[in-house]
Write a protein that holds these residues in place. Sequence first.
Motif, PDB file in Angstrom:
ATOM      1  N   GLU A 422      41.847  28.759  99.140  1.00  0.00           N
ATOM      2  CA  GLU A 422      41.167  30.185  99.302  1.00  0.00           C
ATOM      3  C   GLU A 422      39.878  30.133  98.912  1.00  0.00           C
ATOM      4  OE1 GLU A 422      41.720  35.056  98.504  1.00  0.00           O
ATOM      5  OE2 GLU A 422      43.297  33.614  97.673  1.00  0.00           O
ATOM      6  N   ASP A 423      39.391  29.708  97.935  1.00  0.00           N
ATOM      7  CA  ASP A 423      37.980  29.545  97.200  1.00  0.00           C
ATOM      8  C   ASP A 423      37.244  28.669  98.508  1.00  0.00           C
ATOM      9  OD1 ASP A 423      38.529  30.792  94.970  1.00  0.00           O
ATOM     10  OD2 ASP A 423      38.955  29.003  93.857  1.00  0.00           O
ATOM     11  N   VAL A 424      37.780  27.756  99.052  1.00  0.00           N
ATOM     12  CA  VAL A 424      36.963  27.064  99.799  1.00  0.00           C
ATOM     13  C   VAL A 424      36.826  27.949 101.418  1.00  0.00           C
ATOM     14  CG1 VAL A 424      36.695  25.050 101.294  1.00  0.00           C
ATOM     15  CG2 VAL A 424      37.399  24.955  99.036  1.00  0.00           C
ATOM     16  N   TYR A 425      37.920  28.593 101.682  1.00  0.00           N
ATOM     17  CA  TYR A 425      37.792  29.275 102.880  1.00  0.00           C
ATOM     18  C   TYR A 425      36.781  30.533 102.639  1.00  0.00           C
ATOM     19  CZ  TYR A 425      39.586  32.084 106.671  1.00  0.00           C
ATOM     20  OH  TYR A 425      39.869  32.644 107.975  1.00  0.00           O
ATOM     21  N   ARG A 426      36.689  30.822 101.428  1.00  0.00           N
ATOM     22  CA  ARG A 426      35.924  32.146 101.192  1.00  0.00           C
ATOM     23  C   ARG A 426      34.236  31.597 101.026  1.00  0.00           C
ATOM     24  NH1 ARG A 426      38.487  36.665 101.756  1.00  0.00           N
ATOM     25  NH2 ARG A 426      40.795  36.708 101.088  1.00  0.00           N
ATOM     26  N   PHE A 427      33.996  30.356 101.061  1.00  0.00           N
ATOM     27  CA  PHE A 427      32.590  29.880 100.795  1.00  0.00           C
ATOM     28  C   PHE A 427      31.650  30.214 101.880  1.00  0.00           C
ATOM     29  CE2 PHE A 427      29.970  26.072 102.230  1.00  0.00           C
ATOM     30  CZ  PHE A 427      28.947  26.394 101.242  1.00  0.00           C
ATOM     31  N   GLU A 428      30.623  30.850 101.551  1.00  0.00           N
ATOM     32  CA  GLU A 428      29.385  31.347 102.485  1.00  0.00           C
ATOM     33  C   GLU A 428      28.375  30.477 102.340  1.00  0.00           C
ATOM     34  OE1 GLU A 428      26.837  32.299 105.192  1.00  0.00           O
ATOM     35  OE2 GLU A 428      29.080  32.836 105.021  1.00  0.00           O
ATOM     36  N   PRO A 429      28.126  29.673 103.432  1.00  0.00           N
ATOM     37  CA  PRO A 429      26.780  28.626 103.124  1.00  0.00           C
ATOM     38  C   PRO A 429      25.479  29.302 103.014  1.00  0.00           C
ATOM     39  CG  PRO A 429      28.285  28.137 104.875  1.00  0.00           C
ATOM     40  CD  PRO A 429      28.764  29.244 104.627  1.00  0.00           C
ATOM     41  N   VAL A 430      25.152  30.342 103.617  1.00  0.00           N
ATOM     42  CA  VAL A 430      23.915  31.035 103.661  1.00  0.00           C
ATOM     43  C   VAL A 430      23.739  32.109 102.735  1.00  0.00           C
ATOM     44  CG1 VAL A 430      21.993  32.083 105.090  1.00  0.00           C
ATOM     45  CG2 VAL A 430      23.670  30.217 106.022  1.00  0.00           C
ATOM     46  N   PRO A 431      22.976  32.169 101.553  1.00  0.00           N
ATOM     47  CA  PRO A 431      22.748  33.256 100.600  1.00  0.00           C
ATOM     48  C   PRO A 431      22.295  34.606 101.429  1.00  0.00           C
ATOM     49  CG  PRO A 431      21.619  31.405  99.940  1.00  0.00           C
ATOM     50  CD  PRO A 431      22.013  31.062 101.538  1.00  0.00           C
ATOM     51  N   GLN A 432      23.040  35.585 101.354  1.00  0.00           N
ATOM     52  CA  GLN A 432      22.851  36.966 101.942  1.00  0.00           C
ATOM     53  C   GLN A 432      21.313  37.478 101.763  1.00  0.00           C
ATOM     54  OE1 GLN A 432      25.400  39.912 100.283  1.00  0.00           O
ATOM     55  NE2 GLN A 432      27.198  38.959 101.454  1.00  0.00           N
ATOM     56  N   GLU A 433      20.502  36.915 100.766  1.00  0.00           N
ATOM     57  CA  GLU A 433      19.210  37.406 100.586  1.00  0.00           C
ATOM     58  C   GLU A 433      18.324  36.632 101.406  1.00  0.00           C
ATOM     59  OE1 GLU A 433      19.889  34.436  97.178  1.00  0.00           O
ATOM     60  OE2 GLU A 433      21.022  36.113  98.077  1.00  0.00           O
ATOM     61  N   PHE A 434      18.687  35.617 102.244  1.00  0.00           N
ATOM     62  CA  PHE A 434      17.767  34.789 103.020  1.00  0.00           C
ATOM     63  C   PHE A 434      17.195  35.722 104.136  1.00  0.00           C
ATOM     64  CE2 PHE A 434      18.397  29.962 102.912  1.00  0.00           C
ATOM     65  CZ  PHE A 434      18.236  29.975 101.258  1.00  0.00           C
ATOM     66  N   THR A 435      15.816  35.621 104.400  1.00  0.00           N
ATOM     67  CA  THR A 435      15.091  36.021 105.564  1.00  0.00           C
ATOM     68  C   THR A 435      15.476  35.406 106.755  1.00  0.00           C
ATOM     69  OG1 THR A 435      13.317  34.702 105.470  1.00  0.00           O
ATOM     70  CG2 THR A 435      13.290  36.592 104.180  1.00  0.00           C
ATOM     71  N   PRO A 436      15.413  36.047 107.966  1.00  0.00           N
ATOM     72  CA  PRO A 436      15.708  35.304 109.538  1.00  0.00           C
ATOM     73  C   PRO A 436      14.875  33.818 109.285  1.00  0.00           C
ATOM     74  CG  PRO A 436      15.268  37.604 109.707  1.00  0.00           C
ATOM     75  CD  PRO A 436      14.918  37.469 108.243  1.00  0.00           C
ATOM     76  N   GLU A 437      13.710  33.715 108.849  1.00  0.00           N
ATOM     77  CA  GLU A 437      12.876  32.426 108.755  1.00  0.00           C
ATOM     78  C   GLU A 437      13.642  31.423 107.610  1.00  0.00           C
ATOM     79  OE1 GLU A 437      10.603  35.586 110.332  1.00  0.00           O
ATOM     80  OE2 GLU A 437      11.602  35.457 108.328  1.00  0.00           O
ATOM     81  N   GLU A 438      14.275  31.810 106.761  1.00  0.00           N
ATOM     82  CA  GLU A 438      14.686  30.970 105.923  1.00  0.00           C
ATOM     83  C   GLU A 438      16.149  30.339 106.327  1.00  0.00           C
ATOM     84  OE1 GLU A 438      12.536  33.026 101.809  1.00  0.00           O
ATOM     85  OE2 GLU A 438      14.857  33.386 102.368  1.00  0.00           O
ATOM     86  N   ARG A 439      16.874  31.653 106.991  1.00  0.00           N
ATOM     87  CA  ARG A 439      18.104  31.032 107.616  1.00  0.00           C
ATOM     88  C   ARG A 439      18.031  30.092 108.680  1.00  0.00           C
ATOM     89  NH1 ARG A 439      22.523  34.812 107.086  1.00  0.00           N
ATOM     90  NH2 ARG A 439      21.922  36.459 105.667  1.00  0.00           N
TER      91      ARG A 439
END
Length: 535
Positions: A422-439
């Motif tokens: 479950e931990d791996v399934y809930r992993f999110e690779p992109v930090p929420q605070e990233f700007t569109p340019e950073e994403r």
Amino acid sequence: MRCGVVFDDATTLWAGPGTGTTERWLRSTLGAAFGLALPPGPEGARDSVRLLLDDTLEPEAYRLSVVANRGAEIRGGGPAGVFWGAQTLRQLLGRHAFRRAPVRPGIRYGIPHQIIEDGPRFRWRGLMLDVARHFMPKEGVLRYLDLMAAHKLNVFHFHLTDDQGWRIEIKRYPRLTEAGSWRARTKFGHRASPLWDEKPHGGFYTQDDIREIVAYAAERHIAVVPEIDVPGHSQAAIAAYPELGNTDVIDTTRLSVWDTWGINPNVLAPTDNTLRFYEGVFEEVLELFPADAVPFPGLSGFVHIGGDECPKDQWRRSPAAQARMKELGLADEEALQSWFVRHFDTWLSARGRRLIGWDEILEGGLAPGAAVSSWRGYAGGTAAARAGHDVVMCPEQQVYLDHRQDGGPDEPVPIGYVRTLEDVYRFEPVPQEFTPEERAHVLGTQANLWTEVMEDHARVDYQAFPRLAAFAEVAWSALPAPGERDFADFERRMEAHYGRLDALGVGYRPPEGPRPWQRRPGVLGRPIDGPPPHR
């Protein structure tokens, strides 16, 4: 069930231009699993399978249409898209489609009418396999490429060199494999364990082996990224060629290939001889791993140089290293490592390649075109993206699959954090605070398998699966949002997928815990609460 396609002796396969890799793969897998020839047939034949390119789709996207009395049609935006659509077709046919020979001759397998439109979230959906700590024979590597393809993973990060072994033949430096590819014994368990496996361990891939692996991966639309570690994690190379080490502070002629785990103090000397030696190594590596083996936009031509966990103590004590720093006008040893990395970034760029390294390569400054594998949490990836570098997110706290899967006493050689399915399934690779340019700088994500405590392919299977299936879904699927991922639904779907893994012969960890033969009673691991070391 109203079938759109039935697989039987009458089923034909029509392949349009540019779909040959999928055509060959379908005949070799589904043909073998069902005992069918899947001969070429007319495009509109009843119960046929049709493959074609469609430039209205993204390169790795596909549309799978199964229509009653019309058969199955797979359209892909590019050859890779057609191939991923064929993987979905195989999944829909059930677990027996994953076998190598029919177990129920004469049974008709059908797929109901449906249309599936799908495509990946990330360009880079990777798996790193460490074959330096424990060698995996070529057949095992080819098997893992098949497992990656079945999960729509498309980047194989091939960790070929380390303190404990050099695994790739370099013809101009034969002692790298003659002396550097084997060690006299091996620590069994974590480095604090008192246990040793006293038999020699080793192995390497010939250059023809490497060519075969790269070609096999390319047929499955998987890019292979080789890793040659510099300037740390290099004792196997120094043991083979002692002049590569800091000979003014240590007798490098007494070094052998390292037989235990951890961060090794013996690092490369920052000399012209070392640079020329590794340029020779990389010249052969570039020939073996051609940039155009798999023409993925933005993913071709990467070479990983490691760059992590390089202790600076020998450089601090080395008059030669200090003189080199003064000559180059460098402020400290961190800048010396940055100089080392920049040299190879310039060298690779001049040959049309891209350097990628672990996030320590950010220390002391990084060349503009280099990319970063962010392993020490998200911080390295965040810093890299904000500085304009491309990033592959592989934080150890989430996707180091050598870490234990449960806190129970039966978990074999428990290492690091508890990271459940479950931990791996809930992993999110992109930090929420990233700007569109950073994403936009996040190439994708990768799961890593370090093999210190994985002595054979059965242990690798146990650590990888089923968590690699969860990771693959995270890497492929953009929806639902991370906080909304439905793990209960994933567990339900895994019930069918365990049958596929069984058919493939994967020794995964069962949901209820390890089987008796998967345990390693009495072999010490390293359970921890705080941040663990990298390897």
